[in-house]
Design an enzyme around this catalytic site. Sequence first.
Site, mmCIF file in Angstrom:
data_model
loop_
_atom_site.group_PDB
_atom_site.id
_atom_site.type_symbol
_atom_site.label_atom_id
_atom_site.label_comp_id
_atom_site.label_asym_id
_atom_site.label_seq_id
_atom_site.Cartn_x
_atom_site.Cartn_y
_atom_site.Cartn_z
ATOM 1 N N LYS A 129 -10.755 -8.429 5.346
ATOM 2 C CA LYS A 129 -9.772 -9.522 5.398
ATOM 3 C C LYS A 129 -9.567 -9.917 6.846
ATOM 4 O O LYS A 129 -9.796 -9.115 7.753
ATOM 5 C CB LYS A 129 -8.438 -9.036 4.832
ATOM 6 C CG LYS A 129 -7.549 -10.154 4.349
ATOM 7 C CD LYS A 129 -7.845 -10.491 2.915
ATOM 8 C CE LYS A 129 -7.016 -11.644 2.413
ATOM 9 N NZ LYS A 129 -7.148 -11.757 0.945
ATOM 10 N N ASP A 169 -7.447 -17.921 2.158
ATOM 11 C CA ASP A 169 -6.262 -17.220 1.661
ATOM 12 C C ASP A 169 -5.099 -18.153 2.041
ATOM 13 O O ASP A 169 -5.348 -19.358 2.234
ATOM 14 C CB ASP A 169 -6.153 -15.825 2.319
ATOM 15 C CG ASP A 169 -5.171 -14.904 1.597
ATOM 16 O OD1 ASP A 169 -5.549 -14.314 0.578
ATOM 17 O OD2 ASP A 169 -4.004 -14.778 2.042
ATOM 18 N N ASN A 244 -2.544 -22.909 -3.689
ATOM 19 C CA ASN A 244 -3.773 -22.947 -4.484
ATOM 20 C C ASN A 244 -3.693 -22.074 -5.735
ATOM 21 O O ASN A 244 -4.131 -22.491 -6.816
ATOM 22 C CB ASN A 244 -4.944 -22.538 -3.585
ATOM 23 C CG ASN A 244 -6.228 -22.415 -4.346
ATOM 24 O OD1 ASN A 244 -6.627 -21.329 -4.717
ATOM 25 N ND2 ASN A 244 -6.863 -23.548 -4.622
ATOM 26 N N SER A 382 -16.053 -16.276 -5.704
ATOM 27 C CA SER A 382 -16.733 -16.284 -4.404
ATOM 28 C C SER A 382 -18.074 -15.555 -4.513
ATOM 29 O O SER A 382 -19.082 -15.992 -3.935
ATOM 30 C CB SER A 382 -15.880 -15.585 -3.343
ATOM 31 O OG SER A 382 -14.898 -16.452 -2.827
HETATM 32 N N1 GLU Z 1 -8.167 -14.531 -0.553
HETATM 33 C C1 GLU Z 1 -8.614 -14.292 -1.898
HETATM 34 C C2 GLU Z 1 -8.154 -12.918 -2.357
HETATM 35 O O1 GLU Z 1 -7.085 -12.490 -1.986
HETATM 36 C C3 GLU Z 1 -10.080 -14.546 -2.089
HETATM 37 C C4 GLU Z 1 -11.001 -13.915 -1.104
HETATM 38 C C5 GLU Z 1 -12.469 -14.355 -1.241
HETATM 39 O O2 GLU Z 1 -12.790 -15.219 -2.032
HETATM 40 O O3 GLU Z 1 -13.262 -13.773 -0.503
HETATM 41 O O4 GLU Z 1 -8.793 -12.256 -3.115
#
Ligand code: GLU
Length: 450
Positions: A129, A169, A244, A382
Amino acid sequence: MSVVDEKLQDIYDEVLRRNPGETEFHQAVREVLDSLGAVVAKNPQYAEAAVIGRLCEPERQIIFKVAWVDDSGTVQINRGFRVEFNSALGPYKGGLRFHPSVNLGIVKFLGFEQIFKNSLTGMPIGGGKGGSDFDPKGRSEAEVMRFCQAFMTELYRHIGEYTDVPAGDIGVGGREVGYLFGQYKRITNRYESGVLTGKGLSWGGSQVRTEATGYGLVFFTDEVLRARGDSFEGKQVVVSGSGNVAIYAIEKVHQLGGTVVACSDSAGYVVDRDGLDLQLIKEIKLGRRGRISEYVDLKGGTATRYAKEGSIWEVPCDIALPSATQNELNAADATSLIANGCTIVAEGANMPCTPGGIRRLTEAGVVFAPGKAANAGGVATSALEMQQNASRDSWTFEHTEERLANIMRGIHDRCMETADEYGVPGSYLIGANIAGFTRAADAMLAQGII
Ligand code: GLU
């Protein structure tokens, strides 16, 4: 506070010692350790190889300066982060968050969660992250672009389709991914589609990726309902947030026959007893990046109201989908939900329920679906985007949505089977933590002490 198992307590104490002040990270680790007592008792090899202790230490933590010039000519300095937490199952995968609250502890909590979430999907993705304390709110297009370019000017050297694949995110959506991708391409002179996900549809993005976290959350909740012989038909739903995740959760609830009666942003919440007008919310939040308070005036009528004070969780509902941010639903909120007859809480955001909130909900018999299971649809899609990029292919909306629905069903069933296996039938929380842990842990064992 003590963690059930003595060995796990030692690991937790070590996490506290090595990561002082990172309260959200401590909370995320503790929630997992609390679920693992039965697993370590049954599988001594995890303790022998110190798998859990190793999982709690990120493989790499990158902190960097992001200097850029705003529209008035003033130099701005932000801090950028990428925590590459665990790569046992695949390249590091996880979003970037741009929000003033971002610090190393927040990124570590999110990266840690991501390991288990990504593992649960059954797909070949590790956990990571990143983000920055940059606040996109009130910034012009040009400022957002310059910030993204400055951010990528450092980040590019750490990422790659086989190394680390960021996405969005909070505060990072299609617009930001576009600027980030453009700068990566400019610096590296490579059209490396698989280096970022959440791309636009005409340049390597996947159908359904935009909708995936919200849709996936509702598909998961639908499985929970189905397991109880029930459905969304006629259900009153509250979804916090209006970003989103929330927007596409509302869309899917409405498609499945439920009614979403409230949503929120950081300033307050709106209630619409007739069911929220999603087109209007999209216009306000996606179209002009406005405030949710505008909804009441634009909608008119007597069924709507806006509240600045109090909590959205006081709004009566059958199902609550917290989809705003971490620690937004505490024990007092849980009490309100229970008093109003709510029977299911499924997390659309990462760690939106506090430990006290979760305890109160589960003690009252409310079904609790943790984010690492319920909101895994975003990252799963993703991974589908990465598959399409690798094969230079693109799939239809219908095909991709069906894949997503199947993945969410798979996660649901994996949680339930694992909960049964470990003698805690019906616990999505423990099922998710154990199932997410064992897949990553077994890969780590197989790969040696690295
Ligand atoms: N930010 C999203 C999550 O918390 C997606 C992360 C991604 O697609 O890599 O899972």
